[in-house]
Scaffold this active site. Structure first.
Site, PDB file in Angstrom:
ATOM      1  CG  ASP A   9      -1.790   1.150   1.401  1.00  0.00           C
ATOM      2  OD1 ASP A   9      -1.757   2.059   0.544  1.00  0.00           O
ATOM      3  OD2 ASP A   9      -2.533   1.183   2.398  1.00  0.00           O
ATOM      4  CB  ILE A  10       1.300   3.889  -2.589  1.00  0.00           C
ATOM      5  CG1 ILE A  10       2.374   4.912  -2.965  1.00  0.00           C
ATOM      6  CG2 ILE A  10      -0.080   4.540  -2.608  1.00  0.00           C
ATOM      7  CD1 ILE A  10       2.264   5.402  -4.408  1.00  0.00           C
ATOM      8  CG  ASN A  24     -11.212  10.889 -11.614  1.00  0.00           C
ATOM      9  OD1 ASN A  24     -11.325  12.111 -11.526  1.00  0.00           O
ATOM     10  ND2 ASN A  24     -11.600  10.074 -10.636  1.00  0.00           N
ATOM     11  N   GLY A  32      -9.607   2.410  -6.189  1.00  0.00           N
ATOM     12  CA  GLY A  32      -8.212   2.047  -6.386  1.00  0.00           C
ATOM     13  C   GLY A  32      -7.260   2.873  -5.544  1.00  0.00           C
ATOM     14  CB  VAL A  33      -3.728   3.772  -6.114  1.00  0.00           C
ATOM     15  CG1 VAL A  33      -3.736   4.573  -7.406  1.00  0.00           C
ATOM     16  CG2 VAL A  33      -2.596   4.204  -5.212  1.00  0.00           C
ATOM     17  CG  ASP A  34      -7.463   9.322  -6.999  1.00  0.00           C
ATOM     18  OD1 ASP A  34      -6.437   9.950  -6.643  1.00  0.00           O
ATOM     19  OD2 ASP A  34      -8.493   9.871  -7.396  1.00  0.00           O
ATOM     20  N   GLY A 119      -4.956  -0.534 -13.215  1.00  0.00           N
ATOM     21  CA  GLY A 119      -6.126  -1.017 -12.485  1.00  0.00           C
ATOM     22  C   GLY A 119      -7.356  -0.946 -13.367  1.00  0.00           C
ATOM     23  CE1 TYR A 121      -9.650   5.454 -15.480  1.00  0.00           C
ATOM     24  CE2 TYR A 121      -7.643   6.646 -15.992  1.00  0.00           C
ATOM     25  CZ  TYR A 121      -8.955   6.647 -15.557  1.00  0.00           C
ATOM     26  OH  TYR A 121      -9.564   7.825 -15.209  1.00  0.00           O
TER      27      TYR A 121
HETATM   28  P1  ADP Z   1      -6.048   3.409 -12.899  1.00  0.00           P
HETATM   29  O1  ADP Z   1      -7.417   4.005 -12.932  1.00  0.00           O
HETATM   30  O2  ADP Z   1      -4.981   4.377 -13.369  1.00  0.00           O
HETATM   31  O3  ADP Z   1      -5.978   2.082 -13.579  1.00  0.00           O
HETATM   32  P2  ADP Z   1      -6.205   2.135 -10.256  1.00  0.00           P
HETATM   33  O4  ADP Z   1      -6.157   2.817  -8.944  1.00  0.00           O
HETATM   34  O5  ADP Z   1      -7.460   1.447 -10.641  1.00  0.00           O
HETATM   35  O6  ADP Z   1      -5.734   3.237 -11.330  1.00  0.00           O
HETATM   36  O7  ADP Z   1      -5.024   1.064 -10.314  1.00  0.00           O
HETATM   37  C1  ADP Z   1      -3.661   1.388 -10.452  1.00  0.00           C
HETATM   38  C2  ADP Z   1      -2.832   0.359  -9.718  1.00  0.00           C
HETATM   39  O8  ADP Z   1      -2.808   0.706  -8.327  1.00  0.00           O
HETATM   40  C3  ADP Z   1      -3.360  -1.074  -9.789  1.00  0.00           C
HETATM   41  O9  ADP Z   1      -2.263  -1.950 -10.002  1.00  0.00           O
HETATM   42  C4  ADP Z   1      -3.971  -1.286  -8.407  1.00  0.00           C
HETATM   43  O10 ADP Z   1      -3.921  -2.654  -8.000  1.00  0.00           O
HETATM   44  C5  ADP Z   1      -3.027  -0.473  -7.554  1.00  0.00           C
HETATM   45  N1  ADP Z   1      -3.474  -0.057  -6.214  1.00  0.00           N
HETATM   46  C6  ADP Z   1      -4.712  -0.019  -5.682  1.00  0.00           C
HETATM   47  N2  ADP Z   1      -4.675   0.431  -4.408  1.00  0.00           N
HETATM   48  C7  ADP Z   1      -3.367   0.683  -4.131  1.00  0.00           C
HETATM   49  C8  ADP Z   1      -2.648   1.144  -2.992  1.00  0.00           C
HETATM   50  N3  ADP Z   1      -3.283   1.456  -1.840  1.00  0.00           N
HETATM   51  N4  ADP Z   1      -1.299   1.277  -3.063  1.00  0.00           N
HETATM   52  C9  ADP Z   1      -0.644   0.968  -4.206  1.00  0.00           C
HETATM   53  N5  ADP Z   1      -1.246   0.532  -5.328  1.00  0.00           N
HETATM   54  C10 ADP Z   1      -2.595   0.381  -5.288  1.00  0.00           C
END
Ligand code: ADP
Length: 166
Positions: A9-10, A24, A32-34, A119, A121
Site C-alpha cells: 500500500d503506497i 481521473n 483504487g489507489v486514488d 487497475g 484503466y
Molecule cells: P487506474 O485508474 O490508473 O488504472 P487504479 O487505482 O485502478 O488506477 O489502479 C492502479 C494500480 O494501483 C493497480 O495496479 C492497483 O492494483 C493499484 N493499487 C490499488 N490500491 C493501491 C494502494 N493502496 N497502493 C498501491 N497501489 C494500489
C-alpha cells in the site's frame, strides 16, 4: 538515481516528499489507489482538487497532502486502455514524465508511484511496466534533483512485471 520496487500500500510510505496518485481527469477521487490516498489524506485533499478543477490525460498537478505525513500529492492521469492504437503508450509515458517534472519544480527529491493505468484503466501490465520504468528513468536523467522513485505495486503480478523490467 535510485528506482526501487515495493510491494503493498503506497499510503504507508512516509519517507518520500510526494505520493503520486493515478487520478481521473476530473480529480474527483475514486476507487483504487486514488481512493486509498484520498481516504488517508482526508477531505482537505479533495477540496484542493476541486479548486484546481481537473487535469488532462498525460498531465500531472500537485497539491498538499492533507493528513498524510508527506508534503505533497502529485495527481497524474494515465490513459484508459482501448486496444493500444489510441496513443496510450505516449500518454502513459507523458504521465510519468510530467510527474517527474512537477516533482522537480516543487523540490520533491523522492517520490512514490503506483502502477498508473494498471487497475480499472486496464493497461496490460507488462507493457505498462516497461513504459513506466523507461519514462520515469528518462525524466530523472533530465531532472537530477529527483533522486529516487519508488514504485509501489499492489499485487504479485504487477510486482513481477516491474521486477522483470528493472
Ligand atoms: P487506474 O485508474 O490508473 O488504472 P487504479 O487505482 O485502478 O488506477 O489502479 C492502479 C494500480 O494501483 C493497480 O495496479 C492497483 O492494483 C493499484 N493499487 C490499488 N490500491 C493501491 C494502494 N493502496 N497502493 C498501491 N497501489 C494500489
Amino acid at each position: 538515481m535510485t528506482l526501487t520496487l515495493h510491494r503493498g500500500d503506497i499510503t504507508t510510505d512516509t519517507e518520500v516528499d510526494a505520493l503520486v496518485t493515478a487520478a481521473n481527469s476530473g480529480l474527483r477521487g475514486g476507487g483504487g489507489v486514488d481512493g486509498a490516498i484520498h481516504r488517508a489524506a482526508g477531505p482537505a485533499l479533495l477540496a484542493e482538487c476541486r479548486r484546481i478543477g481537473g487535469c488532462a490525460v498525460g498531465d500531472a498537478v500537485i497539491t498538499g497532502a492533507g493528513d498524510l505525513p508527506v508534503r505533497h500529492v502529485i495527481h497524474t492521469v494515465g490513459p484508459v486502455w482501448s486496444g493500444g492504437g489510441h496513443g496510450e503508450p505516449a500518454l502513459l509515458a507523458s504521465a510519468h514524465r510530467r510527474t517527474v517534472e512537477v516533482a522537480a519544480a516543487h523540490g520533491c527529491a523522492r517520490i512514490a508511484l503506483p502502477a498508473i493505468s494498471c487497475g480499472v484503466y486496464g493497461y496490460p501490465v507488462e507493457q505498462a511496466a516497461a513504459i513506466a520504468v523507461a519514462s520515469t528513468r528518462e525524466a530523472m536523467v533530465a531532472h537530477p534533483e529527483v533522486v529516487e522513485a519508488r514504485f509501489w505495486l499492489f499485487d504479485e503480478r504487477t510486482y513481477a512485471a516491474f521486477s522483470a523490467v528493472l
